[in-house]
Design an enzyme around this catalytic site. Structure first.
Site, PDB file in Angstrom:
ATOM      1  N   HIS A 213       0.838  -1.205   0.000  1.00  0.00           N
ATOM      2  CA  HIS A 213       0.000   0.000   0.000  1.00  0.00           C
ATOM      3  C   HIS A 213       0.873   1.255   0.000  1.00  0.00           C
ATOM      4  O   HIS A 213       0.598   2.223  -0.722  1.00  0.00           O
ATOM      5  CB  HIS A 213      -0.893   0.046   1.252  1.00  0.00           C
ATOM      6  CG  HIS A 213      -1.881  -1.071   1.387  1.00  0.00           C
ATOM      7  ND1 HIS A 213      -1.995  -1.819   2.535  1.00  0.00           N
ATOM      8  CD2 HIS A 213      -2.808  -1.558   0.532  1.00  0.00           C
ATOM      9  CE1 HIS A 213      -2.961  -2.716   2.385  1.00  0.00           C
ATOM     10  NE2 HIS A 213      -3.459  -2.587   1.174  1.00  0.00           N
TER      11      HIS A 213
ATOM     12  N   LYS B 219     -15.559  -8.395   3.833  1.00  0.00           N
ATOM     13  CA  LYS B 219     -14.445  -8.906   4.645  1.00  0.00           C
ATOM     14  C   LYS B 219     -14.769  -9.001   6.139  1.00  0.00           C
ATOM     15  O   LYS B 219     -13.873  -9.235   6.946  1.00  0.00           O
ATOM     16  CB  LYS B 219     -13.198  -8.032   4.440  1.00  0.00           C
ATOM     17  CG  LYS B 219     -12.549  -8.215   3.065  1.00  0.00           C
ATOM     18  CD  LYS B 219     -11.244  -7.458   2.956  1.00  0.00           C
ATOM     19  CE  LYS B 219     -10.543  -7.715   1.626  1.00  0.00           C
ATOM     20  NZ  LYS B 219      -9.410  -6.810   1.399  1.00  0.00           N
TER      21      LYS B 219
ATOM     22  N   ARG C  89      -2.111  -6.368  -7.942  1.00  0.00           N
ATOM     23  CA  ARG C  89      -0.941  -7.209  -7.657  1.00  0.00           C
ATOM     24  C   ARG C  89      -0.764  -8.290  -8.706  1.00  0.00           C
ATOM     25  O   ARG C  89       0.345  -8.691  -9.020  1.00  0.00           O
ATOM     26  CB  ARG C  89      -1.103  -7.884  -6.289  1.00  0.00           C
ATOM     27  CG  ARG C  89      -1.004  -6.938  -5.136  1.00  0.00           C
ATOM     28  CD  ARG C  89      -1.484  -7.579  -3.870  1.00  0.00           C
ATOM     29  NE  ARG C  89      -2.904  -7.877  -3.952  1.00  0.00           N
ATOM     30  CZ  ARG C  89      -3.683  -8.139  -2.923  1.00  0.00           C
ATOM     31  NH1 ARG C  89      -3.176  -8.192  -1.716  1.00  0.00           N
ATOM     32  NH2 ARG C  89      -4.962  -8.375  -3.079  1.00  0.00           N
TER      33      ARG C  89
ATOM     34  N   SER D 125      -3.061  -8.029   3.300  1.00  0.00           N
ATOM     35  CA  SER D 125      -3.340  -7.803   4.728  1.00  0.00           C
ATOM     36  C   SER D 125      -3.803  -9.087   5.408  1.00  0.00           C
ATOM     37  O   SER D 125      -3.423  -9.377   6.550  1.00  0.00           O
ATOM     38  CB  SER D 125      -4.407  -6.715   4.889  1.00  0.00           C
ATOM     39  OG  SER D 125      -3.944  -5.494   4.363  1.00  0.00           O
TER      40      SER D 125
HETATM   41  O1  PNS Z   1      -8.520  -3.060   0.442  1.00  0.00           O
HETATM   42  P1  PNS Z   1      -9.819  -3.545  -0.133  1.00  0.00           P
HETATM   43  O2  PNS Z   1     -10.548  -4.461   0.831  1.00  0.00           O
HETATM   44  O3  PNS Z   1      -9.649  -4.195  -1.473  1.00  0.00           O
HETATM   45  O4  PNS Z   1     -10.730  -2.247  -0.353  1.00  0.00           O
HETATM   46  C1  PNS Z   1     -12.053  -2.394  -0.788  1.00  0.00           C
HETATM   47  C2  PNS Z   1     -12.840  -1.104  -0.507  1.00  0.00           C
HETATM   48  C3  PNS Z   1     -12.825  -0.795   0.979  1.00  0.00           C
HETATM   49  C4  PNS Z   1     -12.232   0.043  -1.278  1.00  0.00           C
HETATM   50  C5  PNS Z   1     -14.297  -1.383  -0.997  1.00  0.00           C
HETATM   51  O5  PNS Z   1     -14.845  -2.467  -0.295  1.00  0.00           O
HETATM   52  C6  PNS Z   1     -15.178  -0.153  -0.842  1.00  0.00           C
HETATM   53  O6  PNS Z   1     -15.181   0.690  -1.706  1.00  0.00           O
HETATM   54  N1  PNS Z   1     -15.927  -0.079   0.310  1.00  0.00           N
HETATM   55  C7  PNS Z   1     -16.794   1.029   0.586  1.00  0.00           C
HETATM   56  C8  PNS Z   1     -18.255   0.642   0.300  1.00  0.00           C
HETATM   57  C9  PNS Z   1     -18.555   0.781  -1.186  1.00  0.00           C
HETATM   58  O7  PNS Z   1     -18.401   1.838  -1.777  1.00  0.00           O
HETATM   59  N2  PNS Z   1     -18.992  -0.334  -1.782  1.00  0.00           N
HETATM   60  C10 PNS Z   1     -19.314  -0.375  -3.201  1.00  0.00           C
HETATM   61  C11 PNS Z   1     -18.091  -0.831  -4.003  1.00  0.00           C
HETATM   62  S1  PNS Z   1     -18.485  -1.056  -5.714  1.00  0.00           S
END
Ligand code: PNS
Length: 159
Positions: free
Chosen positions: A17, A41, A91, A128
């Site tokens: 990150h 998650k 990645r 993570s």
């Molecule tokens: O590090 P990650 O888990 O890949 O990040 C994913 C994250 C947190 C960016 C994604 O889950 C997110 O955008 N969460 C906020 C809720 C949201 O906007 N959901 C719709 C996504 S299309």
């Protein structure tokens, strides 16, 4: 001036990150790093405030980077902070399918677009979830995370 939003779960933030943020800070005028909830998650190991605390200490060497946390849609935060677009790291090919789907959903509901940046191959194994698991079982992850994260991981047990 181009401002980008780099969102993630950051549970916890790791050196892959940090590399993404350093690259973005070179390419764009301003970078906002935001810890958000990934509903797929579960609760995670650290709460949003803790993730934000860990992020806070990681980018002091980058004057055009700020950090925040948000409990809601990433596109709402993008609008709130005035981001021109969202940055996501890739990645491996395995990241692409879900990232593409999220990018298309975010574009469809808001018009906010996503730009993908590749991770350096020497860090492409960092995740993570694996860092939490290895740390919980007593493995050494100190070279994979910022120092502030390393000390927090010690003694914490992952879900
Ligand atoms: O590090 P990650 O888990 O890949 O990040 C994913 C994250 C947190 C960016 C994604 O889950 C997110 O955008 N969460 C906020 C809720 C949201 O906007 N959901 C719709 C996504 S299309």
């Amino acid at each position: 001036m181009t401002r980008v939003l780099y969102p993630g779960s950051f549970d916890p933030v790791h050196n892959g990150h940090v590399e993404m943020v350093e690259t973005s800070a070179r390419l764009f005028d301003e970078v906002v790093v935001a810890a958000l909830i990934n509903p797929s998650k579960g609760d995670g190991l650290f709460d949003l405030d803790e993730r934000m605390d860990m992020l806070d200490g990681c980018f002091d060497h980058l004057p055009n980077v700020s950090t925040t946390s948000f409990d809601g849609l990433v596109v709402d935060l993008a609008r709130e902070v005035g981001a021109d677009f969202i940055i996501k790291g890739l990645r491996a090919v395995s990241d692409f399918e879900s990232e593409l789907q999220m990018a298309q959903m975010n574009s469809a509901i808001s018009g906010v677009e996503t730009l993908f940046l590749p991770t350096a191959s020497r860090r492409s194994f960092l995740a993570s979830r694996l860092i939490r698991e290895v740390a919980r079982l007593g493995g050494d992850v100190s070279t994979m995370v910022p120092d502030s994260v390393s000390s927090r991981l010690a003694g914490r047990s992952a879900p």
